[in-house]
Design an enzyme around this catalytic site. Structure first.
Site, short mmCIF file in Angstrom:
data_model
loop_
_atom_site.label_atom_id
_atom_site.label_comp_id
_atom_site.label_asym_id
_atom_site.label_seq_id
_atom_site.Cartn_x
_atom_site.Cartn_y
_atom_site.Cartn_z
N GLY A 130 37.15 36.74 41.27
CA GLY A 130 37.11 35.67 42.24
C GLY A 130 35.69 35.31 42.59
N GLY A 131 35.54 34.54 43.65
CA GLY A 131 34.21 34.09 44.04
C GLY A 131 33.32 35.22 44.53
N LYS A 143 38.99 47.06 43.18
CA LYS A 143 38.45 45.78 43.60
C LYS A 143 37.06 46.01 44.18
CE LYS A 143 39.74 41.55 46.06
NZ LYS A 143 40.83 40.87 46.84
N ASP A 158 48.07 33.75 53.12
CA ASP A 158 47.63 33.29 51.78
C ASP A 158 48.67 33.66 50.74
OD1 ASP A 158 45.98 31.99 50.00
OD2 ASP A 158 44.74 33.76 49.59
#
Length: 975
Positions: free
Chosen positions: A38-39, A58, A151
């Protein structure tokens, strides 16, 4: 994700990047392959080289100063996810920092993400609903922990090897109790395609916002497209706020109408118009899933047919009467009714899932694959049903001129009914258990009738903390102890705090390292065990860290409740069986266990601990034994005894399952036991108010039919010729008068002979009027043979009676005749009398119900709605006790029936509530005037009817033990 904020450039805080490549080391983890990026973070599959566990690692890779909020979100994600222990949520094992880079290690879910799966195209509707039901379970667990996800999207839903879903990535989640300052900046955090309007507008959020996101995801799952599309985030956000979703018709997929309605309700702009809870949405989705339907039994299908038949019977009578009144053919009425039945069944079964009768009995019409059938398929199914059951009968009636014409011919009178019976036999000829009892019309049309399963869930389990003692602060790896649960010889159970993830853990300490279970076993524990975190040593002691559960030991919960019911123990035994089966498959044994090691989480999920959660006791339930594939029955039986506390009142279907734990009825394997529990898991655990109301709804249908018949039929009959009404109302009385005169012969007195002559004059006038009316032939043909003979005889004796003679005859017969304005009165004016008549009709049903309760151990309606009768100790009730229960329940209406059966009672009751035609059949042959209904008798009947209604209300409010059940010492349970 979209973050609508303007970043302020800052210099990098950490100039170097960690080596994130296959084979590289990151702390104690060896990287295997990348899973996503991801970003701000990357996700890798990694292996803990200390214990061999594979995890999803992660790592927050962007540590610029302007990413401080990303760091805070990253830390928040770990803490929120770590607070959840639901099998439908991705579990977090660890969190920390390596070389200045924060990381989280999570459960590695083998099946990838839902986003990966739908990249290849939309899912089958039922498969999509199954996945969403899993997501709802995870979101509900988060809600119970005070967490809102914010989300929900396919890339945040993970699929395990068995296809079950887990919700993860709580990066922008927040507490429902305390609003995080992360959401107070006015910035929008989330994914615009799935964000709710209130989330975009930065309004206060609640679970209905997550439900909107679930609806957007479900839309994408079944169509392969997003509900809103745009080239940039601003365009998408504007559409979410102002436009409706793209219509389903514009997609090249078939989405069941029921599912369309659910999705559109979830996507409503106003959150007040959406589903208001996870339970409400789950109830709407369950019938659309593969878990919510099962082949319907024949008993319920029969009940549905009876209810639908009652609905159409008044229509058939009304159409037939109206057709005759207008000079038409009575044979047209069955054809019109058949056409209306075709429209009724086709439309309701296509767009509502079933007819009124089917809905009442919890049935739904589906395709053979469980999906919603198309309109054409339902129409074909209905046409076949009507053609097979009624086609031949209708053809014979049309050719013969209707049932009235057939009734005039004794040989042919029963031909239509015989043909209907034969058609029903043809329809039933294909029904087998293996094909879901599919009738011939269903086999040809590829449809089925399914039963809606209950889908009940265990109630919330109280969070009762075990007694603990304050402990001296000590460090066990990253954990700091706070309390001691128990110490016993060389073992101890401690409570510690994970400062990084802000959660409690349990530390199981061993003085003897050989007593500790093998790491390989702990690492491979399934969902039915406590999540094992890590092993370490301290001061020569070996310890294992586990995620601390919420809930209570089974022993304490059962003791506080005075014994658990089947709903709770069904879930406990099912989870226990799954965990034992997985341990047997991996290790060949489950190890030494006692029932005191069964823990029940606050959600109702049972866990099998590797140690007692409370201090050991000398109670027999605390005895430890080695549990193997040969001894599991004794262990599970002890757990069942501990949970039920010897006070279980089980559903009838559950008794053989529990009995299988005893030696006299053994179950061959733990797998068979698990399978038997899974088969009955969707079935109701107790008689609910809705199920108890089912028999009363059927009785209400019967009562409504009687009321409607009483209100409508007299008005319709008033439109028929007066001569036919006279013959129909008074035919039996006229024949009785003629019979008395013929029997006496020459010895008859003058009054008897004059009465018989007057009857013949009236009959002769009727025959004359029949010849003059267009429908007279059909009406006369429908009369019983004795009346037709009497008409012919009277017409020969008085071929042309004049009006004065007829008037004199009717005057003389006034004392016998019952026709009058009151007999033909209908509409709202007769509602009170119609209701009283309905009570009278139900009293006859009650008498039959008592007999059927004796024969069927409960009654026909109880059988149709799956209700059984057991004694207070759980043993099935005998026939006499079942009959006594039915007698007590029906006693008010049985007293009403007794009043009706008194001399003159039939006449009084009928006159107070029935049509003239019914008065004839109940009247006596003698001419004395009928007794009038006394005020006291009328009020007594109303009182008994009101008492019956009150008893029904009490029964529904207390569905398992109403008044009748308490009097007779029985309990109602599911069959």
């Amino acid at each position: 994700e979209v973050a609508l904020r303007i970043p302020v450039p800052r210099p990098n805080v950490c100039p170097h990047m960690p080596d994130l490549s296959p084979g590289a080391r990151f702390g104690v983890y060896r990287l295997i392959r990348p899973l996503g990026k991801g970003g701000f973070a990357e996700v890798w599959e990694a292996e803990n080289e200390g214990n061999g566990r594979r995890v999803a690692l992660k790592v927050l890779t962007e540590l610029r100063a302007e990413s401080a909020r990303a760091l805070e979100r990253f830390q928040q994600e770990g803490r929120i996810a770590a607070s959840l222990a639901s099998p439908r949520c991705v579990y977090v094992f660890d969190a920390g920092t390596h070389d200045g880079f924060p990381y989280i290690t999570m459960e590695l879910v083998a099946g990838g993400t839902l986003g990966d799966r739908i990249a290849h195209g939309p899912l089958d509707a039922r498969a999509a609903v199954d996945i969403v039901l899993d997501v709802l379970d995870g979101l509900e667990s988060a809600q119970q922990a005070g967490i809102l996800h914010r989300d929900v999207k396919p890339s945040n839903v993970f699929l395990d090897a068995g296809g079950r879903a887990k919700i993860g990535d709580f990066g922008i989640s927040k507490s429902l109790e305390v609003d995080s300052h992360l959401s107070q900046t006015g910035a929008f955090l989330g994914t615009p395609y799935y964000a709710s309007p209130e989330q975009i507008a930065a309004e206060p959020l609640d679970l209905r916002s997550d439900l909107y996101s679930v609806g957007a995801m479900l839309y994408e799952l079944v169509t392969g497209k997003l509900p809103y599309q745009g080239t940039n985030a601003s365009a998408v956000l504007a559409q979410v706020l102002t436009r409706e979703p793209v219509p389903f018709a514009q997609h090249d997929v078939a989405v069941p109408p029921g599912l369309q309605r659910v999705i559109l309700r979830l996507l409503a702009k106003s959150k007040e118009k959406r589903f208001q809870s996870y339970a409400q949405l789950r109830a709407a989705l369950l019938p659309l899933s593969s878990r919510g339907l099962a082949p319907a039994g024949l008993a319920r299908r029969f009940g549905a047919i009876v209810v639908d038949g009652l609905l159409f019977m008044p229509l058939g009578v009304a159409l037939g009467t109206r057709s005759l009144a207008q000079g038409g053919q009575a044979a047209l009425a069955p054809g019109v009714v058949a056409a209306l039945e075709f429209v009724y069944f086709t439309l309701l079964e296509r767009y509502w899932g079933g007819s009124i009768g089917k809905r009442l009995f919890g049935l739904r019409v589906t395709g053979a694959d469980g999906t919603a059938p198309t309109l054409g398929r339902v129409a074909w199914r209905t046409a076949l049903y009507l053609l097979i059951t009624s086609g031949a009968s209708l053809l014979v009636q049309v050719l013969a001129g209707g049932e009235l014409a057939l009734a005039a011919r004794p040989v042919l009178r029963y031909v239509p009914n015989v043909l209907r019976l034969l058609g029903s036999g043809v329809l039933l000829s294909t029904m087998r258990r293996r094909n879901g009892y599919a009738g011939l019309h269903e086999v040809v049309s590829n449809t089925r009738v399914m039963e809606l399963l209950a889908g009940e869930r265990s109630g919330a389990v109280p969070r009762t903390a075990a007694p603990v003692e304050a402990a001296a602060t000590a460090e066990y790896g990253p954990y700091r102890t706070t309390a001691t649960v128990w110490r016993d010889g060389g073992e101890a159970l401690l409570v510690a705090r994970d400062a990084e993830l802000h959660r409690d853990v349990w530390i199981h300490e061993f003085a003897d390292a050989a007593a500790a279970p093998a790491v390989e076993r702990l690492r491979s524990r399934g969902e039915g065990s406590l999540p094992w975190l890590q092993r370490g040593t301290r001061d020569g002691l070996t310890w294992d860290a586990y995620g601390a559960p919420q809930g209570t030991p089974l022993e304490r919960w059962a003791a506080e409740r005075g014994g658990l019911g089947w709903r709770e123990m069904r879930d406990v035994l099912g989870a226990l069986a799954r965990e034992l089966e997985s341990r047997f498959a991996r290790d060949g044994t489950a190890g030494p266990l006692s029932p005191r090691q069964v823990w029940v989480e606050s959600t109702g999920r049972a866990l099998l601990l590797d140690f007692p959660a409370e201090r050991a006791s000398a109670a027999p339930d605390g005895a430890v034994e080695e549990v193997t594939p040969e001894t599991w029955r004794r262990f599970v039986g002890r757990v069942a005894t501990l949970g039920f506390q010897h006070r279980a009142v089980l559903p009838e279907y559950a008794r053989p399952i529990v009995a299988g734990l005893r030696d006299e009825q053994p179950v061959a394997s733990i797998g068979e036991f698990r399978t038997s529990l899974e088969k009955v898991a969707p079935r109701p655990a107790e008689v609910t108010r809705a199920r108890r109301a089912g028999p009363f709804a059927v009785l209400g249908t019967v009562a409504a039919f009687v009321v409607a018949f009483r209100m409508a039929v007299p008005a319709l009959m008033a439109s028929l010729p007066p001569w036919w009404r006279d013959i129909t109302f008074n035919g039996d009385t006229y024949l009785a008068a003629l019979h008395r005169a013929d029997s006496a012969g020459a010895a008859a007195d003058s009054a008897t002979r004059n009465t018989a002559t007057a009857v013949q004059v009236v009959l002769a006038a009727a025959a004359r009027d029949a010849r003059a009316s267009p429908q007279g032939t059909s009406l006369v043909a429908g009369l019983p043979a004795p009346l037709r003979t009497a008409l012919d005889s009277a017409a020969r004796r008085f071929p042309a009676p004049d009006s004065q003679l007829v008037a004199a005859a009717r005057t003389r017969l006034a004392v016998l005749r019952t026709e009058g304005p009151q007999a033909l009165r209908g509409g709202l004016a007769v509602v009170p009398k119609a209701v009283l008549l309905a009570f009278t009709a139900l009293s006859f049903v009650g008498a039959c119900g008592v007999v059927l309760a004796l024969l069927l151990r409960g009654g026909l309606l109880f059988s149709l709605f799956g209700i059984g009768v057991v004694r207070a100790d759980g043993v099935p009730a005998g026939r006499l006790r079942c009959g006594a229960r039915a007698f007590v329940a029906w006693s008010p209406l049985l007293l009403l029936l007794a009043l009706t059966a008194l001399p003159g009672g039939v006449r009084v009751a009928v006159q107070s509530g029935t049509s003239g035609a019914m008065s004839v059949s109940a009247s006596q042959a003698s001419p004395p005037a009928a007794p009038r209904t006394t005020s006291s008798s009328l009020w007594l009947r109303w009182a008994l009817g009101a008492l019956a209604l009150a008893g029904a209300a009490v029964a529904v409010s207390r569905p398992t033990r109403g008044l009748a059940e308490r009097v007779c010492g029985v309990v109602l349970v599911p069959r």
